[in-house]
Every structure is written in C-alpha cells, then in structure tokens.
Motif scaffolding. Structure first.
Motif, PDB file in Angstrom:
ATOM      1  N   PRO A 122      -8.082 -23.146 -13.090  1.00 16.58           N
ATOM      2  CA  PRO A 122      -8.340 -24.217 -12.124  1.00 16.58           C
ATOM      3  C   PRO A 122      -9.379 -23.791 -11.081  1.00 16.58           C
ATOM      4  O   PRO A 122      -9.509 -22.605 -10.765  1.00 16.58           O
ATOM      5  N   LYS A 123     -10.107 -24.775 -10.594  1.00  9.71           N
ATOM      6  CA  LYS A 123     -11.204 -24.552  -9.668  1.00  9.71           C
ATOM      7  C   LYS A 123     -10.798 -23.677  -8.468  1.00  9.71           C
ATOM      8  O   LYS A 123     -11.547 -22.797  -8.052  1.00  9.71           O
ATOM      9  N   GLU A 124      -9.588 -23.945  -7.937  1.00 10.85           N
ATOM     10  CA  GLU A 124      -9.168 -23.240  -6.719  1.00 10.85           C
ATOM     11  C   GLU A 124      -9.170 -21.723  -6.925  1.00 10.85           C
ATOM     12  O   GLU A 124      -9.521 -20.959  -6.035  1.00 10.85           O
ATOM     13  N   GLN A 125      -8.782 -21.300  -8.119  1.00 13.27           N
ATOM     14  CA  GLN A 125      -8.690 -19.863  -8.367  1.00 13.27           C
ATOM     15  C   GLN A 125     -10.075 -19.211  -8.469  1.00 13.27           C
ATOM     16  O   GLN A 125     -10.199 -17.997  -8.437  1.00 13.27           O
ATOM     17  N   LEU A 126     -11.090 -20.046  -8.636  1.00  9.07           N
ATOM     18  CA  LEU A 126     -12.423 -19.486  -8.827  1.00  9.07           C
ATOM     19  C   LEU A 126     -13.169 -19.294  -7.521  1.00  9.07           C
ATOM     20  O   LEU A 126     -14.258 -18.737  -7.505  1.00  9.07           O
ATOM     21  N   VAL A 127     -12.557 -19.742  -6.416  1.00  6.80           N
ATOM     22  CA  VAL A 127     -13.290 -19.744  -5.138  1.00  6.80           C
ATOM     23  C   VAL A 127     -13.895 -18.383  -4.806  1.00  6.80           C
ATOM     24  O   VAL A 127     -15.083 -18.276  -4.492  1.00  6.80           O
ATOM     25  N   ASP A 128     -13.097 -17.325  -4.929  1.00  6.64           N
ATOM     26  CA  ASP A 128     -13.603 -15.994  -4.572  1.00  6.64           C
ATOM     27  C   ASP A 128     -14.781 -15.592  -5.444  1.00  6.64           C
ATOM     28  O   ASP A 128     -15.786 -15.064  -4.972  1.00  6.64           O
ATOM     29  N   VAL A 129     -14.592 -15.820  -6.727  1.00 11.00           N
ATOM     30  CA  VAL A 129     -15.635 -15.439  -7.669  1.00 11.00           C
ATOM     31  C   VAL A 129     -16.920 -16.172  -7.335  1.00 11.00           C
ATOM     32  O   VAL A 129     -18.010 -15.584  -7.254  1.00 11.00           O
ATOM     33  N   VAL A 130     -16.792 -17.477  -7.087  1.00  8.23           N
ATOM     34  CA  VAL A 130     -17.982 -18.285  -6.835  1.00  8.23           C
ATOM     35  C   VAL A 130     -18.647 -17.882  -5.524  1.00  8.23           C
ATOM     36  O   VAL A 130     -19.868 -17.766  -5.436  1.00  8.23           O
ATOM     37  N   ALA A 170     -15.068  -6.728  -7.864  1.00  5.61           N
ATOM     38  CA  ALA A 170     -13.738  -6.806  -7.248  1.00  5.61           C
ATOM     39  C   ALA A 170     -13.173  -8.214  -7.386  1.00  5.61           C
ATOM     40  O   ALA A 170     -12.006  -8.410  -7.775  1.00  5.61           O
ATOM     41  N   ALA A 171     -14.032  -9.203  -7.110  1.00  2.00           N
ATOM     42  CA  ALA A 171     -13.574 -10.586  -7.213  1.00  2.00           C
ATOM     43  C   ALA A 171     -13.185 -10.907  -8.653  1.00  2.00           C
ATOM     44  O   ALA A 171     -12.203 -11.615  -8.921  1.00  2.00           O
ATOM     45  N   PHE A 172     -13.929 -10.349  -9.582  1.00  2.00           N
ATOM     46  CA  PHE A 172     -13.668 -10.598 -10.992  1.00  2.00           C
ATOM     47  C   PHE A 172     -12.316 -10.017 -11.399  1.00  2.00           C
ATOM     48  O   PHE A 172     -11.503 -10.663 -12.061  1.00  2.00           O
ATOM     49  N   LYS A 173     -12.055  -8.772 -10.934  1.00  2.00           N
ATOM     50  CA  LYS A 173     -10.784  -8.139 -11.272  1.00  2.00           C
ATOM     51  C   LYS A 173      -9.610  -8.920 -10.691  1.00  2.00           C
ATOM     52  O   LYS A 173      -8.574  -9.099 -11.330  1.00  2.00           O
ATOM     53  N   LEU A 174      -9.810  -9.404  -9.455  1.00  2.00           N
ATOM     54  CA  LEU A 174      -8.775 -10.192  -8.801  1.00  2.00           C
ATOM     55  C   LEU A 174      -8.474 -11.444  -9.625  1.00  2.00           C
ATOM     56  O   LEU A 174      -7.314 -11.819  -9.840  1.00  2.00           O
ATOM     57  N   LEU A 175      -9.534 -12.060 -10.102  1.00  2.00           N
ATOM     58  CA  LEU A 175      -9.371 -13.270 -10.904  1.00  2.00           C
ATOM     59  C   LEU A 175      -8.555 -12.971 -12.155  1.00  2.00           C
ATOM     60  O   LEU A 175      -7.659 -13.725 -12.541  1.00  2.00           O
ATOM     61  N   LEU A 176      -8.846 -11.823 -12.790  1.00  3.94           N
ATOM     62  CA  LEU A 176      -8.124 -11.478 -14.002  1.00  3.94           C
ATOM     63  C   LEU A 176      -6.634 -11.277 -13.722  1.00  3.94           C
ATOM     64  O   LEU A 176      -5.780 -11.627 -14.535  1.00  3.94           O
ATOM     65  N   GLN A 177      -6.344 -10.719 -12.538  1.00  5.24           N
ATOM     66  CA  GLN A 177      -4.930 -10.538 -12.191  1.00  5.24           C
ATOM     67  C   GLN A 177      -4.230 -11.881 -12.050  1.00  5.24           C
ATOM     68  O   GLN A 177      -3.111 -12.069 -12.485  1.00  5.24           O
ATOM     69  N   ARG A 178      -4.971 -12.815 -11.421  1.00  2.73           N
ATOM     70  CA  ARG A 178      -4.344 -14.108 -11.165  1.00  2.73           C
ATOM     71  C   ARG A 178      -4.227 -14.957 -12.409  1.00  2.73           C
ATOM     72  O   ARG A 178      -3.357 -15.813 -12.511  1.00  2.73           O
ATOM     73  N   ALA A 179      -5.151 -14.753 -13.332  1.00  7.92           N
ATOM     74  CA  ALA A 179      -5.167 -15.619 -14.517  1.00  7.92           C
ATOM     75  C   ALA A 179      -4.954 -14.789 -15.771  1.00  7.92           C
ATOM     76  O   ALA A 179      -5.901 -14.354 -16.406  1.00  7.92           O
ATOM     77  N   PRO A 180      -3.698 -14.535 -16.116  1.00  8.45           N
ATOM     78  CA  PRO A 180      -3.409 -13.645 -17.245  1.00  8.45           C
ATOM     79  C   PRO A 180      -3.969 -14.156 -18.574  1.00  8.45           C
ATOM     80  O   PRO A 180      -4.382 -13.348 -19.411  1.00  8.45           O
ATOM     81  N   THR A 181      -3.999 -15.456 -18.784  1.00  5.22           N
ATOM     82  CA  THR A 181      -4.535 -15.927 -20.075  1.00  5.22           C
ATOM     83  C   THR A 181      -6.005 -15.586 -20.190  1.00  5.22           C
ATOM     84  O   THR A 181      -6.488 -15.179 -21.244  1.00  5.22           O
ATOM     85  N   LEU A 182      -6.714 -15.746 -19.083  1.00  2.66           N
ATOM     86  CA  LEU A 182      -8.135 -15.402 -19.092  1.00  2.66           C
ATOM     87  C   LEU A 182      -8.294 -13.927 -19.427  1.00  2.66           C
ATOM     88  O   LEU A 182      -9.167 -13.527 -20.189  1.00  2.66           O
ATOM     89  N   LYS A 183      -7.383 -13.119 -18.850  1.00  6.31           N
ATOM     90  CA  LYS A 183      -7.464 -11.683 -19.083  1.00  6.31           C
ATOM     91  C   LYS A 183      -7.341 -11.373 -20.573  1.00  6.31           C
ATOM     92  O   LYS A 183      -8.144 -10.618 -21.128  1.00  6.31           O
ATOM     93  N   THR A 184      -6.365 -11.988 -21.226  1.00  6.54           N
ATOM     94  CA  THR A 184      -6.224 -11.705 -22.659  1.00  6.54           C
ATOM     95  C   THR A 184      -7.458 -12.179 -23.424  1.00  6.54           C
ATOM     96  O   THR A 184      -7.927 -11.499 -24.333  1.00  6.54           O
TER      97      THR A 184
END
Ligand SMILES: Cc1cc2nc3c(=O)[nH]c(=O)nc-3n(C[C@H](O)[C@H](O)[C@H](O)COP(=O)(O)OP(=O)(O)OC[C@H]3O[C@@H](n4cnc5c(N)ncnc54)[C@H](O)[C@@H]3O)c2cc1C
Ligand code: HEM
Ligand code: HEM
Ligand code: SF4
Ligand code: SF4
Lengths: 283, 795
Positions: free
Chosen positions: B477-485, B568-582
């Motif tokens: 979801p868009k909200e989770q991408l804020v840091d990355v963006v 760092a932002a990318f790693k954080l995103l992966l933590q928050r979004a486990p499906t993306l991580k896989t």
C-alpha cells in the motif's frame, strides 16, 4: 531452413510419400504393372504435376513482397507466412517428388518424352539438393573467411599494397620491377565462371612475382631491407587475394546451382505439359 | 546622433521580415537589421530548387508578405519584391553585436561599430548561429565556401574539405565521387562525428577515395592551392575549391549578453516569452525559431502579431481556427472558455502562459469518452501524455481482473511512465465515468519539461511513486512506501557510466526508469558481462539483502535514468512488507543462479557486450542477421525497396559482425528516438506497436538524418512507379523487382525530398518484409531485452 518450424513441412511431405507407397503397394496385386495409365497413376501424376507447378511458383512468390494497406501490418502477433515457410516446404515436397513421380511411372522408362520430363525433374532435384548443401555450408565459411572485411575492403587493401610495392620496386632490377607491375595489373579476382568457382588462380601473377623475389633473395644482392619488405608485402597481398578469391567462390557456389535449377525448372514445365497433352492425345 | 527608430527588428528571416513588413505597412518608424547581404539567410542557404513546405496547412497565413508551398527561388523573389513594394527599411551587412538599454531606449551596436537606437527590439535571429570562418589570409576569396548545397554540382575539381565533424565528412565523401578530395583534420583521429560517419570516412580514406591530412591546420589560401601546417612541416595542396565546415556558434551567448534569460542550461532550451512574445527584458521581443516556433508560416504570423502587440492592439491569435478545430468535439463552446476550464481544472497546466498553453493545445487532442471506453491498452507503444479535464479514469492494476481499478480524478495526469521510459504502457486505462481527456504529444511535453522546472518536478514526483509501485512493490500500500519515496532521488548516467563497482559497499537500490544497464564481473582480470537489464527493473538489491560488498559492476548501456532508493529505507520497507521480501529474495536467488551460469559462458557475455557497444540497448526492435544462415541473396533489401517506393531502408552488408551476428544498418526504433528531437513539423512518431515512422508532413530539412546516430535515415525523392513483374520480365521495362531506385546522386531540382526510414512495414500485411523475404530465416527482428536474456543466448 531444414528444421524450420520443427520439421513441419518435412512431416507433411513424409506423410504424402508414405501414402503413395502404401497405395502403390496395395494397388500392385490388382493391376499387374501400374503406371500412369491406372487410376493410381493418374492420382500420383496429378499430385506430382501439381507439386511441380507449385514449386515453380516459388520463383514468383519470392518476388511478391507484400501488400500495402494502411495499418495492415499492425497485428505483429499474427505472423505472416514467410518466404522461409515456402522454401522449407519447397525442399521437402521437391524431395517427395522422387518417390511420388517414380511410383507414377511404374518404373517404365524409355527414350521418350515422358522420360525426358522425368529426367529433367531429377536434375532439378539434384541441383536443389546441392543448393541446400551450399546454403547450409557456405555462409559460415564466408563469414569466417571475411573476418569482418567486405570484399571491397579486401580489394582496396590489395590496391594499397600495389601502390606501396611499386614505390619500392622503382629502384630494383628490371625483372623484379616488371613482375611486380604485372602482378599489379594482371592479377584478377573472379571473372569467368570457371575462375569464380575455382576460388584460386594457378597462374596468379602475384604468386609468380613472389616466387621470383624469393629466388632473387636467395642469391647475393645489395638491397636486403627493401627486398625483405617487398617479399612481406607480396605475401600479404597473396593472402588477401586468397581470401578474396574464396569469398568470390563462396558467393558463386551459392548462386551457380540456381542457374541450373531455374532454367531446367522451366524446361521441365514445358516437357511436363507436353507429356500430359500427349498422354491425352494417345489415349 | 545615432539613427533612431520606434522598432528595430534584428534578423530578416521569415519572422523578422514579416515583422518589418507589417511595421512598414502601418507606417511605423522601423529598421530591419540583417547580418548578410541578402534577406532571409536560412532560406537563402537551402539547397537550390528545394521545395519549401507551408506546413501546417490548416493554419492561415497572417502577414503582409505572401508565402505558399513552392520552390526556394520563387519564395525569395516574392519576398524581395515585397521588401521593395512596402519600402521596408532594411539594412544589409548590419550584424548586431550588442544590445543595451531598456524599454524606450535601446542601444544597438553593429559590427561596424555604428549604433542604432530604438524604443522596442524584435529579435528574429533564428537558431542557425554564426558559421565559424577560416581565420587565415586569403580566406575571403570566392572559392572558399562554408556550406555545400549539392555535391553533384562539382566535377573533376581538386577540393579541400576542412573539418572533422559530421558535415565535413558527409561533404567529403559525397564530393569524392566526382572529384579529388582531401580532408583536413586538426587532430589525429575522427572522434567528434557519429560512428556511422567515422566508418564512412575511414573506409573512403582506406580506399584512397579521400586523402586525409591528420593533425594538420590550414595556414594560407592561395588562388589554386592551400598551404597546410602538418606534422612534417608545411605542405602545399592543390585546391580549386575549399569547403570549410567548422561548425557554428549557437546564438545563445549573444542572446544572453542582451540580458535575456534561458530557463535551463540544456543547450536545446529556448528563452521564455510571454503571450505577446515579450522576453524577460521589457521592450525586447522574440519571434521565430528562437521563440520555439520551428516553421516558416508560424514565424511569419508571429512577426505580424508582434508589431500589433507593440502597437498596443490585441488581435485574435492566428491559431484560433486550429484550436477551434481541436475543440470541435466538445460542442459549441468558445476557445477561450475551453482554455479557461483547462487552466482551472488541470493544475500542471495552470501556470503556463497563454501562448504556451495554446501551443500545447494545438499539439494535443481532446477526447470525450464514455464509461468503459479504453484510453490505451497495456503493452501499447504510445508515448503521449494524458490529463483529466473532467471525469474519472481507472487504471487496471491486475491484468487478471479487469475490474480491479485504481481511480484517477479530475486534474490528475497519466501516461507519464511511457513518456519517461520510452517503453510499452504498463497498464490498461479505461474511462470510469464520462470524461474529457487531453492527449498531448511527446514532443510538446518534452519541450514543456525542458522549459518549465515546476512541471518537471510535479511529474517526477508522481512518476517516482508510480514507478516504484509498478516495478518494485506492486502489492504494497502507498502509505508504506512513504519513506522509500521521500528518500528516493533521480540519477542520470551517460552511456558507459558506472552506477556502482564490484567490491563497493552497497547502500542503495537503483530502479531503472529509462535506459538499460549491463552487469559485469571481473573474471581472470577481464570485465565479463553477465547480463543485460532493461528499464523497469531494479539492481543493487543483492548487496543489501546479503550485507556483502557489491558482487558486480553495473554500467549504463545507454543514456540512463534511475530512481536511487536509500538502502536503510529499503530495508525498513522489507521488514514491514514480508511478502515483498520473499518476492525480492526470489529474484535475488534467480539472479545468483543466472550469474553463475553466465560465468561459464563468456561467449554469451561477449555477444551482449558487442550488442551494447553497437547501441542496440536503446532499440526496441532490431534487425539482426545470422551470418551462418545468410546466403547473401539480398532479398531482404529487395523486399524492403519493393514495399517502400523502390528505396531500401536497410543496408545489409554495412555494419559490424560478431561471432555470426551481424548488425546491418537499419532503424532500431529506439526507446527515445534521437531522430525525433528536432523535427520542425513534428513528423516523426511512434505507432502503438512501437514503429518509429515519418509522416508525409516531413519538409525534408534533414535534421533527423543528422540526429540519428546510426545513420539509417536518407533523404530521397520519390521515384516513378515500377512496371509490373511481367512487364519487366517480358518487355524489359524500367526497374526490376528489388532494384535500388534511390538515385541518391541524381539531382532532382524542384522535386521534394523527404526523409525515409524503416517503418517496420506497419502497413504491409504479414509484418516486416525483410524478415518475411529471407529464404533461410537468417534475418530476424528482435527486442533487445528479450534477445539478450539468458534464455535466448544459451540456445
Ligand atoms: C534545410 C532546412 C529546410 C527547412 N525547410 C522548411 C520548410 O520546407 N518549411 C518550413 O516551414 N520550414 C522549414 N525549415 C525551418 C525554417 O527554415 C525556419 O523555421 C525559419 O527559417 C525560422 O525563421 P526565423 O525568422 O526564426 O529565423 P531564420 O530564418 O533563421 O533567420 C534569421 C536571420 O537573422 C540573421 N541574423 C542572425 N544573427 C544576426 C545578428 N546578430 N544580426 C543581424 N542579423 C542576424 C540571419 O542572417 C538570418 O537571415 C527548414 C529548415 C532547414 C534548416
Ligand atoms: C496430370 C499429370 C499427369 C498425367 C495425367 C499423366 C499421365 C500419364 C499416363 C496416362 C501415362 C501412361 C502412358 C502410357 O502408358 O504409355 C504416364 C506415364 C508416365 N508419366 Fe505421367 N502423367 C502425369 C504427370 C507426370 C509427371 C509429373 C511425371 C514426371 C515428371 C510423369 C512421368 C511419366 C513417365 C516417365 C511415364 C512412363 C512413360 C512410359 O510408360 O514409358 N508423368 N503418365
Ligand atoms: C521439380 C522440382 C523443383 C522445381 C520445379 C523447383 C523450382 C524452383 C524455382 C522456380 C525456384 C526459384 C528460384 C529463384 O527464383 O530464385 C527454386 C528455388 C529453390 N529450390 Fe527448387 N525446385 C524443385 C525442387 C527442389 C528441391 C528438391 C530442392 C531441395 C532439395 C530445391 C531447393 C531449392 C532452393 C534451396 C531454392 C532457393 C530458394 C531461394 O534462394 O529463394 N528445389 N526452385
Ligand atoms: S532513426 Fe535512428 S534515432 Fe530514430 S529510432 Fe531509428 S535508429 Fe533510433
Ligand atoms: S527531414 Fe526529418 S526532421 Fe526534417 S521534417 Fe523531415 S522528418 Fe522532420
């Protein structure tokens, strides 16, 4: 070309051949010696003639390049039929004729018009087989032989070498000077059919000049450096000529068979027409 | 006392002439200052007999001079008569070198140091700039020239061409057909020119068709010779004619010296002007090509209008009928109402001045759609830009379920991803409600982005979010991408630049938003290419996932832009979004496997390397020839000629070969076609299937020929139709099938030349003729991304 679309046309042609053989085999007990005169003969003859006309049509199809219509080529997913399809099918159906037509004749040959048509057909087929061989073998050899140069590049380099050599030989003996001049003026690449196909020139003036210079180099002489340079230039030219001649040879080999294949196809067409007409006449 | 006028017009091109003519007609005190000794130098320099086009046809001409489609001579004659008839006060040989002062009191200095004063200045100096001249003694003689109209005009002469750029090379090679030509190159090699031209000149030098003096400089021009300074001293070379192609100095420096500002350092950017053509310096007006209007008729209209504006009148702009035509589909509404609505409803166009908005709308189409109508389909190859004036559209984010839509509302825009990446549309867009959309041409948008930083910023911001969502994290979801963006930046690389090196610490991920990159690793001391990654993919995730140094070097294969995402932002995103991580780990494992396989196949890496060097990376559809199958029958060229008015657009034999892959000279349908850059009538477009083609509106100016780095566009006259196959076969009439009719070296005075190139047979049944006509299947058309994928190369 041969494996095209996973042997699709090979399979169709093979099917046709198989059907002919089976029919022939089944037919034999009933009619004694089956030839063009029996119903099977008619069927095989008609199929054979149809195939021949269709094979000859390749000559026209090859030059029919496309139909212009606004936006017609839009749907790229719908592949059009390519010339490659035609050639692939041409080869296999052409080969199938060997069986189909032979069965049609019932192995009855004689010195007549019918057999003339048959003989022409076989020659056309044999030339076609050579063509396929040429198409498979020579492109690769040609690319390797060229090593990135075009024929024109090679000839231009030869011309440069000639210029340079004439500069060197100015100050040399008359016999060398004349030989090198002759090598420059009379060396030929290609020319007549024979020369093109030979791929080499046994009486190449450049080789003659090299041999002469080598001989001179063995005897005592004064201008060691210039002579050695001349020799290396001659060797380089020889090497370039060798490649250029091979290039010409390959091109020629890839075309020469068409000069047999195509005119005889038309001859075959004529003989075949005569055959069919005559058969109906004497009926 | 210097001469004083109300209006001084600088430059007598179509724009300046028309301005001065209108001033003369109105009886306003004026002067027209022209650098050369004749009017309208740009048109004067066209090739003799060139057919000049009066595009766009629908635009009415508004000038006191006439202009219609016709040959160069007729047009120049008519203008010269007009100058006399209206008693225009024109001063020839009056190059303006400086302009000072302000509105009401400008001081204009000429080359001869004389000064003219004026209340208002109209700049119509075009974009041609000043040709650089030979600085040595004797260079003023008539046999020294700085351009070449028609190489076939000269025969049997000794000609020296000075220069080593594209123009010099093209001239030298063309002249060498009938003359003895020498080319003078200041440096030791040809580096400034396009690769195709470098190959041409080197071949010509090798064949002794052109003699080249390297590291040489002209010293003196004599009547029949030229003296050169070369590495081994002075040399005197015979010269009946000297053609110096030393390039031109762009007018920008001069324009800036008058106080006029350019919006960006990009050499293609032009000064901004108001709706009345006034620059940032009050009282100083700009018209014609320098004001961004590349065609004669428009330039003449602007000349007429600018005088009206200076005189304080406000005529309806001449493009009114064009706009009315554009807005016809909206029913009975006035042009100004529509423009006002657009301004009110579409934020990114709100800030544009009236002139820019009008221009933009002329190049745009208004669509009125019903609910359910498709705007464009996923995988279409269009690159236009859409804005929503009214209504709502939906983006199909899930190809499997067309009802899953993301809504875009009034004022929002879409289509920017295709514009940026030059690739296929990433999703289908449909109308959700009844809506009105503006579809703007790629060229207008690029112009806008270049000239207006705010438009670029707004577009980039939106694009970053959408690109990350589409290519990196589709289910997040868009909200989770804020840091990355918010930490993401856009980085640009030229071809060959390094994104990062093997062994460095990994601190970021790059999402390629346009262009492409190669991945290579040092093996046995040599850089070995492992793979080719096109836009829409990310690189650099490996080091972040494994916390090891970069395992490979990544280089831009062509001009490339990436979205650089902070590690760092990318790693954080992966933590928050486990499906993306896989998902990403999956790709990662796949890539490790691929790299190992490629290391064992250096030949495949070699092919990628070779193709990338040939610039194939920027193509979308490339013709390649497998030389192990090619029987050199040239049926491909014949088929091309036969289906395209007798002129083949491909040269089979030319071009490099590696292993047995041959890259013939033929259009690659680039992602960002260079040829489109400067086409005055905007005649080059991309069709929905990706074909880059040239429309009939081409005026034959040759810009595209120069801009294409691969030398695949020719200028040609359309030949007579050919006889039928049987007529040729049996009566020997005319040209046979496949014979080359390009007649490149036959002059055709008065016949229009047009640019021609491959259009991928978009109007031919069954697709590309070259490929269809190849008897052995040696000729193939491929998408580089597919061709350079492991699966294909590992065959
Ligand atoms: C090969 C070619 C073909 C083309 N064909 C067409 C066509 O068919 N149809 C079409 O509509 N358009 C065509 N164009 C585009 C068209 O030529 C230009 O759009 C048009 O000439 C622009 O007009 P302008 O008045 O802005 O400037 P220009 O025509 O470039 O005129 C500028 C004038 O200013 C003078 N000048 C420059 N600097 C100074 C100075 N410091 N002091 C005094 N004078 C100065 C120059 O000598 C020149 O006379 C073509 C362009 C080219 C290059
Ligand atoms: C429409 C097509 C054809 C028809 C109607 C046809 C008909 C016939 C007939 C009726 C005969 C028997 C003649 C006889 O008994 O004396 C015959 C024999 C023969 N046909 Fe055909 N034929 C056809 C096509 C072909 C083709 C394509 C070939 C090969 C090129 C061919 C070669 C022969 C030969 C060699 C014989 C044997 C002649 C002989 O008996 O001495 N025919 N054909
Ligand atoms: C009686 C049988 C055949 C006839 C009448 C025939 C006729 C033709 C004709 C008219 C052409 C066109 C050539 C041109 O226009 O350039 C052609 C091409 C060709 N044929 Fe045949 N052919 C026959 C059998 C065969 C066979 C048996 C083979 C192969 C085993 C073969 C292989 C080819 C090939 C490779 C080409 C060249 C295609 C190209 O370069 O475009 N043909 N043939
Ligand atoms: S013409 Fe040249 S620049 Fe234009 S798309 Fe083709 S290859 Fe690219
Ligand atoms: S020659 Fe090329 S750039 Fe010029 S008008 Fe034609 S297509 Fe456009």
């Amino acid at each position: 070309m041969l494996v095209y679309r996973n042997f699709r046309y090979f399979k169709w042609a093979a099917l046709l051949v198989l059907a002919s053989v089976i029919a022939y085999w089944l037919h034999q007990p009933f009619a004694g010696v089956p030839n063009g005169g029996t119903w099977l003969g008619y069927v095989l003859g008609t199929i054979g003639a149809g195939i021949i006309f269709w094979l000859t049509y390749l000559g026209i199809r090859k030059r029919r390049y496309g139909i212009h219509r606004e936006g017609a080529g839009k749907d790229k997913r719908k592949d059009g039929i390519k010339l490659e399809d035609w050639v692939s099918a041409h080869i296999y159906f052409g080969l199938s004729l060997i069986i189909v037509a032979t069965l049609h004749t019932g192995f009855q040959f004689g010195w007549n018009l019918h057999t003339l048509a048959y003989a022409l057909m076989i020659i056309v087929i044999v030339s076609g087989i050579f063509g396929v061989y040429a198409y498979i073998r020579y492109p690769q050899l040609m690319t390797e032989n060229r090593r990135g140069l075009t024929l024109n590049n090679m000839l231009a380099q030869v011309a440069d070498l000639d210029k340079e050599m004439r500069g060197i030989t100015m100050s040399m003996g008359e016999n060398i000077n004349a030989a090198v001049l002759r090598a420059a003026q009379e060396t030929r690449v290609g020319g007549s059919f024979g020369r093109m196909l030979a791929g080499q020139d046994a009486s190449c003036p450049t080789t003659a000049a090299r041999v002469l210079v080598e001989q001179v180099a063995h005897q005592p002489h004064d201008d060691e450096a210039a002579l050695r340079r001349l020799l290396s230039l001659l060797v380089r030219k020889e090497e370039l000529l060798r490649r250029a001649r091979r290039d010409v040879q390959f091109s020629a080999l890839m075309q020469i068979w068409l000069f047999v294949h195509v005119p005889l196809s038309f001859g075959l067409l004529a003989a075949l027409t005569a055959h069919i007409v005559s058969v109906f006449f004497y009926w | 006392m210097p001469d004083h006028y109300k209006i001084a017009v600088v430059g007598s091109g179509p724009a300046g002439l028309s301005a001065a003519a209108h001033a003369a007609k109105l009886g306003v005190s004026h002067v027209l200052l022209e650098k050369t000794d004749h009017a309208s130098d740009t048109i004067y320099k066209y090739q003799k007999g060139k057919l000049v086009m009066a595009t766009p046809d629908v635009l009415p001409l508004r000038s006191d001079f006439t202009f219609e489609r016709g040959n160069r001579e007729g047009i120049l004659d008519a203008w010269n008569q007009g100058l006399d008839a209206l008693k225009v006060n024109i001063r020839y040989n009056a190059e303006v070198t400086a302009i000072k002062g302000q509105k009401g009191a400008f001081e204009i200095t000429l080359r001869d140091k004389s000064v003219v004063t004026a209340e208002a200045v109209v700049l119509g100096i075009g974009l041609q700039g000043n040709l650089n001249k030979l600085p040595m003694p004797g260079a003023e003689q008539p046999h020294v020239q700085y351009q070449l109209d028609d190489p076939d005009e000269y025969e049997g002469e000794h000609i020296i061409v000075v220069g080593a750029g594209d123009a010099a090379i093209e001239n030298a090679v063309a002249l060498s057909k009938q003359n003895t030509v020498a080319i003078i190159n200041r440096s030791a090699e040809f580096a400034r020119a396009k690769q195709g031209n470098i190959d041409l000149i080197l071949a010509a030098i090798e064949k002794k068709q052109v003699e080249c003096y390297y590291s040489a400089a002209p010293l003196k021009v004599n009547a029949k010779t030229m003296v050169l300074k070369t590495a081994d001293g002075e040399a005197e070379v015979p010269a009946d004619r000297i053609i110096a192609r030393l390039g031109a100095t762009a007018p920008r420096k001069f324009v800036e010296s008058t106080g006029i500002a350019f919006p960006s350092p990009d050499p293609k950017s032009l000064p901004e002007v108001s709706a009345t053509y006034e620059s940032n310096v009050p009282g100083m007006y700009i018209v014609g090509a320098l004001a961004g209007c590349p065609l004669i008729k428009q330039a003449m209209n602007q000349g007429w209008e600018v005088i009206e504006y200076i005189e304080g009148r406000r005529p309806d702009p001449a493009d009114e009928p064009l706009l009315r035509e554009r807005f016809k589909g909206l029913g009975d509404v006035s042009v100004s109402d529509v423009l006002a609505t657009i301004r009110a409803n579409v934020p990114i166009f709100a800030e544009l001045n009236a002139l820019m908005l009008r221009e933009l709308m002329i190049d745009s189409t208004i669509h009125r759609l019903n609910p359910g109508d498709i705007v464009f389909k996923k995988n279409d190859y269009t690159n236009t830009f859409f804005t929503i004036v009214e209504g709502e559209v939906g983006i199909q984010i899930n190809p499997a379920d067309p009802n899953q839509l993301v809504a875009l509302k009034q004022g929002e825009f879409f289509g920017e991803m295709g514009l940026i990446s030059g690739r296929r549309r990433t999703a289908t867009v449909v109308a959700k409600s009844a809506c009105i959309l503006i579809e703007t041409q790629r060229r207008s948008m690029i112009k806008l982005i270049k000239s207006d930083a705010s438009v670029k910023r707004v577009m980039d911001q939106t694009a970053i979010i959408r690109q990350i969502q589409t290519h990196l994290a589709p289910h997040v979801p868009k909200e989770q991408l804020v840091d990355v963006v918010s930490t993401a930046t856009i980085e640009s690389f030229s071809a060959g630049d390094t994104l990062f090196n093997q062994g460095e610490k990994g601190d970021s991920v790059h999402l390629i938003r346009n262009g492409s990159v190669t991945i290579s690793r040092r093996i046995g001391g040599r850089d070995t290419v492992l793979s080719y990654v096109p836009s829409g993919n990310y690189v650099g995730e490996m080091a972040l996932l494994s916390d090891l140094p970069r395992s490979a070097t990544v280089k831009a294969a062509v001009e490339t832009e990436t979205i650089k995402i902070d590690g760092a932002a990318f790693k954080l995103l992966l933590q928050r979004a486990p499906t993306l991580k896989t998902e990403i780990e999956e790709t990662f494992r796949e890539r490790v496997k691929q790299n190992e396989m490629m290391e064992g196949r250096p030949d495949a890496g070699g092919i990628i390397q070779f193709l990338v060097e040939q610039g194939i990376g920027e193509g979308t559809d490339v013709l390649l020839i497998d030389e192990s199958l090619c029987v050199r029958c040239d049926n491909c060229e014949k088929a091309c000629a036969e289906t395209h008015h007798g002129i083949s657009r491909l040269d089979r034999e030319a071009g490099p070969t590696f292993d047995s892959i041959h890259v013939p000279t033929s259009c690659r349908h680039c992602e960002h076609p260079h040829c489109m850059a400067d086409c005055p009538p905007d005649a080059i477009h991309r069709a929905p299937n990706g074909e880059v083609f040239i429309e009939d509106s081409c005026i034959g100016c040759g810009n595209c020929t120069r801009n294409c780095p691969y030398g695949v566009i020719q200028l040609a006259v359309q030949p007579e139709p050919k006889p039928g196959l049987f007529q040729w076969l049996f009566f020997g009439m005319g040209f046979g099938p496949g014979e080359d009719m390009s007649q490149r070296h036959v002059p055709h005075p008065g016949k229009a030349k047009h640019a021609v190139k491959c259009d991928m047979c978009k109007d031919i049944e069954g697709g590309a003729s070259c490929v269809r006509a190849c008897p052995t299947g040696a000729a193939i058309r491929v998408s580089p991304a597919e061709f350079m994928s492991l699966a294909t190369l590992a065959r």
